[in-house]
Design a protein around this motif. Structure first.
Motif, PDB file in Angstrom:
ATOM      1  N   HIS A  42      38.615  35.222  34.927  1.00 31.58           N
ATOM      2  CA  HIS A  42      39.852  35.942  34.585  1.00 31.58           C
ATOM      3  C   HIS A  42      41.010  34.970  34.396  1.00 31.58           C
ATOM      4  O   HIS A  42      41.912  35.231  33.610  1.00 31.58           O
ATOM      5  CB  HIS A  42      40.208  36.944  35.689  1.00 31.58           C
ATOM      6  CG  HIS A  42      39.409  38.211  35.627  1.00 31.58           C
ATOM      7  ND1 HIS A  42      39.412  39.137  36.645  1.00 31.58           N
ATOM      8  CD2 HIS A  42      38.586  38.705  34.669  1.00 31.58           C
ATOM      9  CE1 HIS A  42      38.620  40.146  36.309  1.00 31.58           C
ATOM     10  NE2 HIS A  42      38.099  39.904  35.129  1.00 31.58           N
ATOM     11  N   HIS A  85      31.236  36.987  30.429  1.00 27.63           N
ATOM     12  CA  HIS A  85      31.884  37.591  31.605  1.00 27.63           C
ATOM     13  C   HIS A  85      31.676  39.118  31.671  1.00 27.63           C
ATOM     14  O   HIS A  85      31.253  39.661  32.692  1.00 27.63           O
ATOM     15  CB  HIS A  85      33.374  37.236  31.570  1.00 27.63           C
ATOM     16  CG  HIS A  85      34.200  37.921  32.591  1.00 27.63           C
ATOM     17  ND1 HIS A  85      34.425  37.389  33.842  1.00 27.63           N
ATOM     18  CD2 HIS A  85      34.863  39.108  32.570  1.00 27.63           C
ATOM     19  CE1 HIS A  85      35.195  38.215  34.530  1.00 27.63           C
ATOM     20  NE2 HIS A  85      35.471  39.264  33.790  1.00 27.63           N
ATOM     21  N   GLU A  89      29.537  41.661  34.223  1.00 35.57           N
ATOM     22  CA  GLU A  89      30.089  42.835  34.921  1.00 35.57           C
ATOM     23  C   GLU A  89      29.241  44.063  34.652  1.00 35.57           C
ATOM     24  O   GLU A  89      28.903  44.829  35.565  1.00 35.57           O
ATOM     25  CB  GLU A  89      31.536  43.083  34.462  1.00 35.57           C
ATOM     26  CG  GLU A  89      32.516  42.043  34.982  1.00 35.57           C
ATOM     27  CD  GLU A  89      33.912  42.190  34.416  1.00 35.57           C
ATOM     28  OE1 GLU A  89      34.815  41.527  34.941  1.00 35.57           O
ATOM     29  OE2 GLU A  89      34.118  42.945  33.429  1.00 35.57           O
ATOM     30  N   GLU A 156      40.334  44.775  38.315  1.00 37.17           N
ATOM     31  CA  GLU A 156      39.013  44.278  38.728  1.00 37.17           C
ATOM     32  C   GLU A 156      39.143  43.327  39.922  1.00 37.17           C
ATOM     33  O   GLU A 156      38.366  43.402  40.876  1.00 37.17           O
ATOM     34  CB  GLU A 156      38.328  43.568  37.549  1.00 37.17           C
ATOM     35  CG  GLU A 156      37.870  44.553  36.472  1.00 37.17           C
ATOM     36  CD  GLU A 156      37.175  43.898  35.296  1.00 37.17           C
ATOM     37  OE1 GLU A 156      36.482  44.618  34.560  1.00 37.17           O
ATOM     38  OE2 GLU A 156      37.327  42.665  35.091  1.00 37.17           O
ATOM     39  N   PHE A 161      36.080  44.133  42.385  1.00 42.65           N
ATOM     40  CA  PHE A 161      35.305  43.053  43.001  1.00 42.65           C
ATOM     41  C   PHE A 161      35.221  43.186  44.527  1.00 42.65           C
ATOM     42  O   PHE A 161      34.138  42.980  45.093  1.00 42.65           O
ATOM     43  CB  PHE A 161      35.837  41.668  42.593  1.00 42.65           C
ATOM     44  CG  PHE A 161      35.761  41.387  41.106  1.00 42.65           C
ATOM     45  CD1 PHE A 161      34.854  42.071  40.287  1.00 42.65           C
ATOM     46  CD2 PHE A 161      36.581  40.439  40.518  1.00 42.65           C
ATOM     47  CE1 PHE A 161      34.781  41.818  38.913  1.00 42.65           C
ATOM     48  CE2 PHE A 161      36.513  40.178  39.153  1.00 42.65           C
ATOM     49  CZ  PHE A 161      35.615  40.866  38.353  1.00 42.65           C
TER      50      PHE A 161
HETATM   51 FE   LIG Z   1      36.546  41.058  34.154  1.00 42.87          FE
END
Ligand SMILES: [Fe+2]
Ligand SMILES: [Fe+2]
Length: 216
Positions: A42, A85, A89, A156, A161
């Protein structure tokens, strides 16, 4: 004779240190938990958002943009953020949360945003080789991208997370840690460190690299 022995002793010690140090260093680098890994990705995304923001500002003000900057930025988004990425996820983070019955609505929104992001990236790639008439729609697409991904990544980091880390066990986290590292090393445009270098170059080309310039 003594000198020679001393030389050999030191050379031997040096060789032993050389043999020891690279693996020790590599091991340290590997120790990034899967969530920390996603969060620093990120960080790369946020820096691309800064590049997009500065580009949009210049497009609005009819100021020149260095050739190729936006094309390269969009290419990094596609390869690193969208095809790597976000795939991680979708494949490894969302399913265990869903299985545990957690954050269903949030996950649906995040998936819809991944899809919307891909459309915007295609649009940005199409418009980036600018003509006078593409400046306005290009700036608009860049702003939409920023507007969506700032809250997306922040949510996130702070909600998704932590919840994910709460539902998967230590064993699965360790497995993912290794898997993410392997996948990262096989990326077509390079690993995390390479992406940081690339994004720094883009910032430099736009004059937004020097951090101290932003101190009020
Ligand atoms: Fe992300
Ligand atoms: Fe996401």
């Amino acid at each position: 004779m003594d000198d020679r022995r001393e030389f050999l002793r030191q050379a031997g010690l040096g060789a032993a240190l050389l043999l020891l140090s690279p693996p020790a260093r590599a091991e340290e680098e590997d120790e990034v938990s899967p969530t920390e890994d996603l969060m620093r990705e990120h960080g790369v995304l946020r820096r691309i958002l800064l590049v997009y923001g500065e580009s949009a500002r210049r497009l609005d003000g009819n100021q020149p943009l260095p050739a190729g900057t936006l094309e390269r930025a969009a290419q990094l988004v596609r390869a690193f953020v969208e095809d790597y990425h976000e795939r991680d996820e979708e494949e490894f983070v969302f399913p265990p949360l869903r299985k545990a019955g957690k954050l269903g609505d949030l996950i649906a929104t995040l998936i819809a945003q991944h899809q919307a992001g891909r459309k915007l990236t295609a649009e940005i790639q199409k418009l980036a080789p600018q003509s006078a008439s593409s400046r306005k729609p290009l700036a608009h697409a860049l702003r939409q991208f920023i507007r969506m991904y700032e809250p997306h990544a922040a949510r996130e980091d702070t909600v998704l997370f932590p919840a994910f880390a709460g539902v998967v066990g230590k064993k699965e986290l360790a497995r993912l840690q290794e898997l993410f590292e392997k996948k990262e090393q096989a990326l077509p445009l390079g690993n995390f460190e390479k992406m940081v270098d690339e994004v720094a170059k883009l910032e430099q080309s736009l004059g937004i690299y020097e951090l101290a310039q932003f101190t009020p």
